[in-house]
Scaffold this active site. Structure first.
Site, PDB file in Angstrom:
ATOM      1  N   HIS A 176       0.827  -1.214   0.000  1.00 21.27           N
ATOM      2  CA  HIS A 176       0.000   0.000   0.000  1.00 21.27           C
ATOM      3  C   HIS A 176       0.856   1.257   0.000  1.00 21.27           C
ATOM      4  O   HIS A 176       1.418   1.635   1.028  1.00 21.27           O
ATOM      5  CB  HIS A 176      -0.952  -0.018   1.214  1.00 21.27           C
ATOM      6  N   GLU A 183       2.951   0.411   3.223  1.00 18.55           N
ATOM      7  CA  GLU A 183       2.498  -0.627   4.153  1.00 18.55           C
ATOM      8  C   GLU A 183       2.523  -1.982   3.437  1.00 18.55           C
ATOM      9  O   GLU A 183       1.962  -2.122   2.350  1.00 18.55           O
ATOM     10  CB  GLU A 183       1.086  -0.305   4.653  1.00 18.55           C
TER      11      GLU A 183
HETATM   12  N1  LIG Z   1      -5.645   7.601  -4.972  1.00 17.72           N
HETATM   13  C1  LIG Z   1      -5.117   7.345  -3.778  1.00 17.72           C
HETATM   14  O1  LIG Z   1      -4.910   8.247  -2.948  1.00 17.72           O
HETATM   15  C2  LIG Z   1      -4.711   5.936  -3.418  1.00 17.72           C
HETATM   16  C3  LIG Z   1      -3.758   5.736  -2.392  1.00 17.72           C
HETATM   17  C4  LIG Z   1      -3.346   4.447  -2.097  1.00 17.72           C
HETATM   18  C5  LIG Z   1      -3.904   3.374  -2.776  1.00 17.72           C
HETATM   19  N2  LIG Z   1      -4.859   3.589  -3.739  1.00 17.72           N
HETATM   20  C6  LIG Z   1      -5.375   2.413  -4.445  1.00 17.72           C
HETATM   21  O2  LIG Z   1      -4.773   2.368  -5.734  1.00 17.72           O
HETATM   22  C7  LIG Z   1      -5.656   1.767  -6.663  1.00 17.72           C
HETATM   23  C8  LIG Z   1      -5.790   2.680  -7.859  1.00 17.72           C
HETATM   24  O3  LIG Z   1      -6.234   3.936  -7.426  1.00 17.72           O
HETATM   25  P1  LIG Z   1      -6.026   5.263  -8.317  1.00 17.72           P
HETATM   26  O4  LIG Z   1      -6.333   6.410  -7.449  1.00 17.72           O
HETATM   27  O5  LIG Z   1      -4.720   5.171  -9.036  1.00 17.72           O
HETATM   28  O6  LIG Z   1      -7.215   5.070  -9.393  1.00 17.72           O
HETATM   29  P2  LIG Z   1      -7.376   5.719 -10.841  1.00 17.72           P
HETATM   30  O7  LIG Z   1      -8.829   5.740 -11.102  1.00 17.72           O
HETATM   31  O8  LIG Z   1      -6.575   6.970 -10.973  1.00 17.72           O
HETATM   32  O9  LIG Z   1      -6.692   4.620 -11.808  1.00 17.72           O
HETATM   33  C9  LIG Z   1      -7.210   3.337 -11.977  1.00 17.72           C
HETATM   34  C10 LIG Z   1      -6.714   2.813 -13.317  1.00 17.72           C
HETATM   35  O10 LIG Z   1      -7.059   1.429 -13.422  1.00 17.72           O
HETATM   36  C11 LIG Z   1      -7.386   1.168 -14.764  1.00 17.72           C
HETATM   37  N3  LIG Z   1      -8.120  -0.083 -14.822  1.00 17.72           N
HETATM   38  C12 LIG Z   1      -9.421  -0.317 -14.546  1.00 17.72           C
HETATM   39  N4  LIG Z   1      -9.695  -1.634 -14.705  1.00 17.72           N
HETATM   40  C13 LIG Z   1      -8.539  -2.237 -15.082  1.00 17.72           C
HETATM   41  C14 LIG Z   1      -8.185  -3.577 -15.398  1.00 17.72           C
HETATM   42  N5  LIG Z   1      -9.069  -4.568 -15.363  1.00 17.72           N
HETATM   43  N6  LIG Z   1      -6.918  -3.829 -15.761  1.00 17.72           N
HETATM   44  C15 LIG Z   1      -5.988  -2.829 -15.809  1.00 17.72           C
HETATM   45  N7  LIG Z   1      -6.274  -1.543 -15.519  1.00 17.72           N
HETATM   46  C16 LIG Z   1      -7.531  -1.253 -15.157  1.00 17.72           C
HETATM   47  C17 LIG Z   1      -8.149   2.407 -15.206  1.00 17.72           C
HETATM   48  O11 LIG Z   1      -8.174   2.510 -16.635  1.00 17.72           O
HETATM   49  C18 LIG Z   1      -7.344   3.517 -14.543  1.00 17.72           C
HETATM   50  O12 LIG Z   1      -6.307   3.985 -15.396  1.00 17.72           O
HETATM   51  C19 LIG Z   1      -6.957   1.500  -5.904  1.00 17.72           C
HETATM   52  O13 LIG Z   1      -6.971   0.157  -5.495  1.00 17.72           O
HETATM   53  C20 LIG Z   1      -6.860   2.409  -4.697  1.00 17.72           C
HETATM   54  O14 LIG Z   1      -7.523   1.896  -3.560  1.00 17.72           O
HETATM   55  C21 LIG Z   1      -5.252   4.839  -4.086  1.00 17.72           C
END
Ligand SMILES: NC(=O)c1ccc[n+]([C@@H]2O[C@H](COP(=O)([O-])OP(=O)(O)OC[C@H]3O[C@@H](n4cnc5c(N)ncnc54)[C@H](O)[C@@H]3O)[C@@H](O)[C@H]2O)c1
Length: 291
Positions: free
Chosen positions: A142, A154
């Site tokens: 994480h 994490e």
């Molecule tokens: N944004 C934050 O602050 C944060 C912090 C820590 C962890 N996260 C975690 O990170 C992950 C992504 O979050 P984010 O903010 O980058 O989201 P985001 O919406 O910016 O990006 C998600 C991406 O995943 C792609 N995607 C969707 N389905 C897919 C698939 N089947 N195969 C490959 N790619 C696919 C989308 O096209 C998009 O580009 C989540 O699990 C979230 O919980 C987010």
């Protein structure tokens, strides 16, 4: 088990793009995969601009930047991207069905020895591990946003995560120049966000009980505890709706009244006062400088 030299990052959104860059800056070969070509394009552009700023500020040399991009491949074909990797870091959209189906695919497409890590903020490894035939090699990894800047990662152990997987993941985090924090027993929210949420919830209790104002509580957090910003200022920055939706989802899962969003938060969301992005939240930003 051999060292990790080749990484697959699945999802090139806000998190995936920067996680991939962190890995390539550390000298690893990185395949970045996303289902959306547009997301890959955006990631490439944003990273190019960011790295240019790093070069301009003297944080890295132009040669280091160029070498990093040479180590990165972007594409939509998961089978191609998964070839020969030692670890897959999944940073796709936060939907459990998508993640489970992705992990089943990764289990099929990556080499047998590969670790399958999820960057999910809300799903613990055990919610995903049984979609694979290698639950001992499934782990939470994480990162915090922005991943290029934030030090903490994490490492979340599910009940079946092996000692070797945990140790290799910690070693990778250190190789990336980050600080690994191991969560020995999985729990939703992990550590940092649980601490943050506890402070936020107490701040809201103090406000709703009429004990102190938003300003007083934020000032105490900054000047007594040394927090860079108070809990209300932080909610305004991240969006009051984000915390609301997390709590609402938890409440729907548990039915426990203590998990439901607080009265004043519901009120803010209903009024569309979501923080800086709407010009008003706990504070008013319509005339920036008010606050
Ligand atoms: N944004 C934050 O602050 C944060 C912090 C820590 C962890 N996260 C975690 O990170 C992950 C992504 O979050 P984010 O903010 O980058 O989201 P985001 O919406 O910016 O990006 C998600 C991406 O995943 C792609 N995607 C969707 N389905 C897919 C698939 N089947 N195969 C490959 N790619 C696919 C989308 O096209 C998009 O580009 C989540 O699990 C979230 O919980 C987010």
């Amino acid at each position: 088990m051999a060292d990790i030299t080749k990484v697959l990052v699945v999802g090139s959104g806000a998190m995936g793009a920067q996680i991939a860059m962190v890995c390539s800056l550390a000298g690893l070969e990185v395949a970045v995969q996303d289902v959306a070509e547009a997301s890959l394009e955006r990631a490439r552009e944003e990273l190019t601009q960011r790295m240019q700023r790093s070069v301009d500020k003297g944080r890295i040399t132009a040669e280091e930047r160029d070498a990093s991009f040479t180590r990165m491949r972007f594409g939509t074909d998961l089978a191609e991207a998964a070839k020969g990797v030692d670890i897959a870091i999944e940073a796709a959209v936060e939907k459990i069905d998508v993640k489970r189906s992705l992990f089943a695919d990764l289990d099929r497409l990556t080499p047998e020895h590969a670790i399958l890590a999820t960057n999910s903020s809300s799903f613990v490894p055990s919610k995903i591990a049984d979609a694979t035939t290698r639950p001992d090699r499934v782990v939470g990894m994480h990162f915090f946003n922005p991943a290029l800047v934030m030090k903490c990662v994490e490492v979340v152990r599910g009940p079946q995560t092996s000692d070797e997987t945990a140790a290799m993941t910690v070693a990778l985090v250190e190789r990336l120049g980050k600080t690994a924090v191991v969560v020995d027993k999985e729990i939703p929210g992990f550590i940092a966000n649980r601490l943050l949420n506890a402070v936020r919830d107490e701040a809201i209790r103090l406000l709703e009980g009429g004990y102190a104002s938003v300003e007083s509580i934020d000032t105490a957090a900054r000047t007594a505890l040394g927090y860079p910003m108070g809990p209300f200022e932080l909610m305004d920055l991240t969006g009051i709706d984000i915390g609301y939706h997390t709590k609402q989802a938890r409440f729907e899962e548990t039915g426990h009244p203590a998990d439901a969003p607080s009265r004043s938060v519901v009120d803010k969301v209903e009024r569309g006062e979501l923080g800086r992005k709407t010009g008003k939240g706990w504070y008013d930003y319509t005339n920036e400088g008010n606050h």
